[in-house]
Design a protein around this motif. Structure first.
Motif, mmCIF file in Angstrom:
data_model
loop_
_atom_site.group_PDB
_atom_site.id
_atom_site.type_symbol
_atom_site.label_atom_id
_atom_site.label_comp_id
_atom_site.label_asym_id
_atom_site.label_seq_id
_atom_site.Cartn_x
_atom_site.Cartn_y
_atom_site.Cartn_z
ATOM 1 N N UNK A 88 9.648 17.219 -3.141
ATOM 2 C CA UNK A 88 8.667 18.324 -3.254
ATOM 3 C C UNK A 88 8.754 19.418 -4.301
ATOM 4 N N UNK A 89 7.740 19.786 -4.894
ATOM 5 C CA UNK A 89 7.667 21.063 -5.649
ATOM 6 C C UNK A 89 8.267 22.401 -4.915
ATOM 7 N N UNK A 90 9.071 23.060 -5.567
ATOM 8 C CA UNK A 90 9.765 24.300 -4.871
ATOM 9 C C UNK A 90 8.697 25.394 -5.097
ATOM 10 N N UNK A 125 0.651 -1.138 0.011
ATOM 11 C CA UNK A 125 -0.046 -0.122 0.039
ATOM 12 C C UNK A 125 0.898 1.012 -0.061
ATOM 13 N N UNK A 126 1.884 1.174 0.638
ATOM 14 C CA UNK A 126 2.894 2.429 0.832
ATOM 15 C C UNK A 126 3.598 2.693 -0.657
ATOM 16 N N UNK A 127 4.056 1.595 -1.138
ATOM 17 C CA UNK A 127 4.624 1.897 -2.380
ATOM 18 C C UNK A 127 3.621 2.256 -3.283
ATOM 19 N N UNK A 128 2.396 1.795 -3.551
ATOM 20 C CA UNK A 128 1.440 2.066 -4.409
ATOM 21 C C UNK A 128 1.094 3.627 -4.395
ATOM 22 N N UNK A 129 0.829 3.943 -3.282
ATOM 23 C CA UNK A 129 0.561 5.464 -2.725
ATOM 24 C C UNK A 129 1.551 6.526 -3.264
ATOM 25 N N UNK A 130 2.632 6.003 -2.805
ATOM 26 C CA UNK A 130 4.172 6.811 -3.320
ATOM 27 C C UNK A 130 4.130 7.022 -4.774
ATOM 28 N N UNK A 131 3.747 5.877 -5.548
ATOM 29 C CA UNK A 131 3.935 5.807 -6.893
ATOM 30 C C UNK A 131 2.942 6.772 -7.493
ATOM 31 N N UNK A 187 1.539 9.231 -6.296
ATOM 32 C CA UNK A 187 1.809 10.864 -5.639
ATOM 33 C C UNK A 187 3.016 11.153 -6.495
ATOM 34 N N UNK A 188 3.552 10.605 -7.395
ATOM 35 C CA UNK A 188 4.769 11.119 -8.269
ATOM 36 C C UNK A 188 6.150 10.491 -8.361
ATOM 37 N N UNK A 189 6.100 9.097 -7.839
ATOM 38 C CA UNK A 189 7.177 8.421 -7.939
ATOM 39 C C UNK A 189 8.052 8.504 -6.472
#
Length: 63
Positions: A30-32, A15-21, A23-25
């Motif tokens: 984090x976007x600046x 689940x952690x890896x799926x959600x992380x993937x 959300x942008x890999x």
């Protein structure tokens, strides 16, 4: 009991890896935030404000 703990651990990692993937890999940072434009902090830093004060002072001297 050990099988249940391993199953829950494996499910949590999946689940952690799926959600992380989603959300942008994994390597995405984090976007600046764009830096806000610099502006005068106080009236005495504002060139236009100071110019207007000089005009008023010059007008008062002429009177």
């Amino acid at each position: 009991m050990l099988k249940l703990i391993l199953l829950l651990l494996l499910l949590g990692v999946a689940i952690y890896l799926t959600i992380r993937q989603l959300q942008g890999g994994a390597g995405a940072s984090l976007p600046k935030q764009p830096k806000p434009p610099t502006r005068p902090v106080a009236p005495d830093d504002d060139v236009d404000f100071l110019r207007e004060l000089d005009r008023r002072r010059d007008d008062d001297d002429l009177s």
